[in-house]
Design a protein around this motif. Sequence first.
Motif, PDB file in Angstrom:
ATOM      1  N   LEU A 147       0.828  -1.203   0.000  1.00  0.00           N
ATOM      2  CA  LEU A 147       0.000   0.000   0.000  1.00  0.00           C
ATOM      3  C   LEU A 147       0.867   1.261   0.000  1.00  0.00           C
ATOM      4  N   ALA A 148       2.020   1.203   0.671  1.00  0.00           N
ATOM      5  CA  ALA A 148       2.920   2.353   0.701  1.00  0.00           C
ATOM      6  C   ALA A 148       3.437   2.683  -0.692  1.00  0.00           C
ATOM      7  N   VAL A 149       3.712   1.659  -1.487  1.00  0.00           N
ATOM      8  CA  VAL A 149       4.158   1.891  -2.865  1.00  0.00           C
ATOM      9  C   VAL A 149       3.097   2.684  -3.630  1.00  0.00           C
ATOM     10  N   GLN A 150       1.848   2.255  -3.506  1.00  0.00           N
ATOM     11  CA  GLN A 150       0.758   2.926  -4.221  1.00  0.00           C
ATOM     12  C   GLN A 150       0.502   4.332  -3.669  1.00  0.00           C
ATOM     13  N   LEU A 151       0.595   4.487  -2.349  1.00  0.00           N
ATOM     14  CA  LEU A 151       0.349   5.797  -1.742  1.00  0.00           C
ATOM     15  C   LEU A 151       1.433   6.802  -2.104  1.00  0.00           C
ATOM     16  N   ALA A 152       2.684   6.341  -2.173  1.00  0.00           N
ATOM     17  CA  ALA A 152       3.758   7.246  -2.583  1.00  0.00           C
ATOM     18  C   ALA A 152       3.488   7.783  -3.977  1.00  0.00           C
ATOM     19  N   ARG A 153       3.024   6.908  -4.853  1.00  0.00           N
ATOM     20  CA  ARG A 153       2.683   7.341  -6.215  1.00  0.00           C
ATOM     21  C   ARG A 153       1.503   8.312  -6.188  1.00  0.00           C
ATOM     22  N   ALA A 154       0.484   7.992  -5.383  1.00  0.00           N
ATOM     23  CA  ALA A 154      -0.691   8.865  -5.305  1.00  0.00           C
ATOM     24  C   ALA A 154      -0.344  10.228  -4.730  1.00  0.00           C
ATOM     25  N   SER A 174       6.237  -4.446  -9.153  1.00  0.00           N
ATOM     26  CA  SER A 174       6.194  -3.610 -10.358  1.00  0.00           C
ATOM     27  C   SER A 174       4.757  -3.329 -10.772  1.00  0.00           C
ATOM     28  N   ALA A 175       3.905  -4.340 -10.641  1.00  0.00           N
ATOM     29  CA  ALA A 175       2.496  -4.172 -11.014  1.00  0.00           C
ATOM     30  C   ALA A 175       1.787  -3.172 -10.114  1.00  0.00           C
ATOM     31  N   LEU A 176       2.323  -2.912  -8.918  1.00  0.00           N
ATOM     32  CA  LEU A 176       1.746  -1.920  -8.012  1.00  0.00           C
ATOM     33  C   LEU A 176       2.059  -0.494  -8.448  1.00  0.00           C
ATOM     34  N   GLY A 177       3.044  -0.353  -9.342  1.00  0.00           N
ATOM     35  CA  GLY A 177       3.426   0.972  -9.803  1.00  0.00           C
ATOM     36  C   GLY A 177       4.850   1.357  -9.512  1.00  0.00           C
ATOM     37  N   ALA A 178       5.660   0.410  -8.962  1.00  0.00           N
ATOM     38  CA  ALA A 178       7.059   0.725  -8.686  1.00  0.00           C
ATOM     39  C   ALA A 178       7.833   0.836 -10.000  1.00  0.00           C
ATOM     40  N   ASP A 179       8.718   1.817 -10.079  1.00  0.00           N
ATOM     41  CA  ASP A 179       9.548   2.006 -11.273  1.00  0.00           C
ATOM     42  C   ASP A 179      10.723   1.044 -11.304  1.00  0.00           C
ATOM     43  N   ALA A 180      11.163   0.617 -10.117  1.00  0.00           N
ATOM     44  CA  ALA A 180      12.277  -0.326 -10.015  1.00  0.00           C
ATOM     45  C   ALA A 180      12.090  -1.166  -8.763  1.00  0.00           C
ATOM     46  N   VAL A 181      12.620  -2.375  -8.797  1.00  0.00           N
ATOM     47  CA  VAL A 181      12.564  -3.270  -7.645  1.00  0.00           C
ATOM     48  C   VAL A 181      13.967  -3.799  -7.390  1.00  0.00           C
ATOM     49  N   VAL A 182      14.412  -3.736  -6.141  1.00  0.00           N
ATOM     50  CA  VAL A 182      15.736  -4.228  -5.780  1.00  0.00           C
ATOM     51  C   VAL A 182      15.598  -5.276  -4.683  1.00  0.00           C
ATOM     52  N   GLN A 261     -10.480   8.353   6.059  1.00  0.00           N
ATOM     53  CA  GLN A 261     -11.317   8.841   4.974  1.00  0.00           C
ATOM     54  C   GLN A 261     -10.524   8.964   3.671  1.00  0.00           C
ATOM     55  N   GLU A 262      -9.267   9.351   3.781  1.00  0.00           N
ATOM     56  CA  GLU A 262      -8.442   9.447   2.571  1.00  0.00           C
ATOM     57  C   GLU A 262      -8.217   8.067   1.956  1.00  0.00           C
ATOM     58  N   LEU A 263      -8.002   7.065   2.786  1.00  0.00           N
ATOM     59  CA  LEU A 263      -7.811   5.707   2.270  1.00  0.00           C
ATOM     60  C   LEU A 263      -9.049   5.232   1.513  1.00  0.00           C
ATOM     61  N   TRP A 264     -10.226   5.451   2.096  1.00  0.00           N
ATOM     62  CA  TRP A 264     -11.458   5.013   1.425  1.00  0.00           C
ATOM     63  C   TRP A 264     -11.693   5.814   0.149  1.00  0.00           C
ATOM     64  N   ARG A 265     -11.308   7.088   0.152  1.00  0.00           N
ATOM     65  CA  ARG A 265     -11.464   7.899  -1.061  1.00  0.00           C
ATOM     66  C   ARG A 265     -10.576   7.361  -2.182  1.00  0.00           C
ATOM     67  N   LEU A 266      -9.329   7.075  -1.863  1.00  0.00           N
ATOM     68  CA  LEU A 266      -8.409   6.549  -2.870  1.00  0.00           C
ATOM     69  C   LEU A 266      -8.846   5.166  -3.352  1.00  0.00           C
ATOM     70  N   PHE A 267      -9.416   4.376  -2.430  1.00  0.00           N
ATOM     71  CA  PHE A 267      -9.927   3.065  -2.808  1.00  0.00           C
ATOM     72  C   PHE A 267     -11.095   3.215  -3.789  1.00  0.00           C
ATOM     73  N   ALA A 268     -12.014   4.116  -3.488  1.00  0.00           N
ATOM     74  CA  ALA A 268     -13.182   4.326  -4.343  1.00  0.00           C
ATOM     75  C   ALA A 268     -12.775   4.830  -5.722  1.00  0.00           C
ATOM     76  N   GLN A 269     -11.699   5.605  -5.781  1.00  0.00           N
ATOM     77  CA  GLN A 269     -11.233   6.156  -7.053  1.00  0.00           C
ATOM     78  C   GLN A 269     -10.350   5.186  -7.824  1.00  0.00           C
ATOM     79  N   GLY A 270     -10.058   4.023  -7.229  1.00  0.00           N
ATOM     80  CA  GLY A 270      -9.230   3.034  -7.901  1.00  0.00           C
ATOM     81  C   GLY A 270      -7.742   3.314  -7.841  1.00  0.00           C
ATOM     82  N   GLU A 271      -7.328   4.297  -7.034  1.00  0.00           N
ATOM     83  CA  GLU A 271      -5.909   4.617  -6.901  1.00  0.00           C
ATOM     84  C   GLU A 271      -5.209   3.749  -5.865  1.00  0.00           C
ATOM     85  N   LYS A 273      -5.365  -0.169  -4.340  1.00  0.00           N
ATOM     86  CA  LYS A 273      -5.955  -1.492  -4.517  1.00  0.00           C
ATOM     87  C   LYS A 273      -5.272  -2.487  -3.576  1.00  0.00           C
ATOM     88  N   PRO A 274      -5.921  -2.815  -2.455  1.00  0.00           N
ATOM     89  CA  PRO A 274      -5.315  -3.780  -1.536  1.00  0.00           C
ATOM     90  C   PRO A 274      -5.230  -5.164  -2.159  1.00  0.00           C
TER      91      PRO A 274
END
Length: 305
Positions: A147-154, A174-182, A261-271, A273-274
């Motif tokens: 979730l942190a990977v997705q939130l950093a992007r958001a 990577s599928a979560l939106g990370a540009d690189a994985v180490v 509330q921010e988590l539920w908002r981002l979930f509803a907007q599809g940004e 995805k747990p």
Amino acid sequence: MRRVRYDSTGGPLFLEEAPVPEPGPGELLVRCAAVGVTLPVVRKVTEAAEPIPLGGEIAGDVVAVGAGVTRFRAGERVTGLCFGHGYADFALLREAMASAVPRTASAVDAVALVRSGLVALGALTAARPEPGESALVTAAASGVGHLAVQLARARGAGRVVGAVSDPAKSAFVSALGADAVVAYDQDDWGDPVDYALDAVGGELLTPAVAALAPGGRLVAYSSGGGTIRAYDLLVGAKSVIGFQMARVARGKPEVYERWRQELWRLFAQGELKPAVHGAFALEDAAEAHRAIETRRNLGKVVLVP
């Protein structure tokens, strides 16, 4: 009802029959539809001197309420952090720790999103990110890390790097939106980052600090301990920030609610995805713990009574 417990340090975990608890003042009795498994609880089973109730995030239907409860009533769906026996068919939840589950979300979504998301969002907020900055997330495939990977992007990160224990997790991160994985054991973690969110601690603190650009910030929110040399911070004018979710929950309930509330908002907007690493039955709680202990999990580990 069925309940999971253990009798001595290290287990084993087993099912037992127990009476359905009665809600006391300020408590909700919840029929559990999903229960989140967390690393702190797994560690306590193996490390605590005395057996503890197996608690954690729960989600389900309110069955009854105790005296003084005003925000919820029987039949409503809630999620929250249970401090008593949570690995059970029924559990008690303090009203102050409960939040409503939207109709668009399942109970599994709720336990995968809310508590882990609060920790991820809190750690990210502590890093004070600026739009366009680069981010590093350790344990990037974990319940909190993914979730942190997705939130950093958001929140506007220009580049997000995920660090994992096993290169086999790279495709997932990577599928979560990370540009690189180490991988943790790589000698080179790539270009330096502006901030890092560390959920591992221990020996990983040294390479995590080394991965920071001059002036970079490391947010440590792991229960894994570890030591950082002051010199490693001094030479790059780097800083380390400790983050603990419990302090926010107890001392700043308005911030806690705003983050929810921010988590539920981002979930509803599809940004946001747990992801869930399987759904284990109560009788398979030991296997759910092993998934975390062996770092096999991709996303949140959940029990489904």
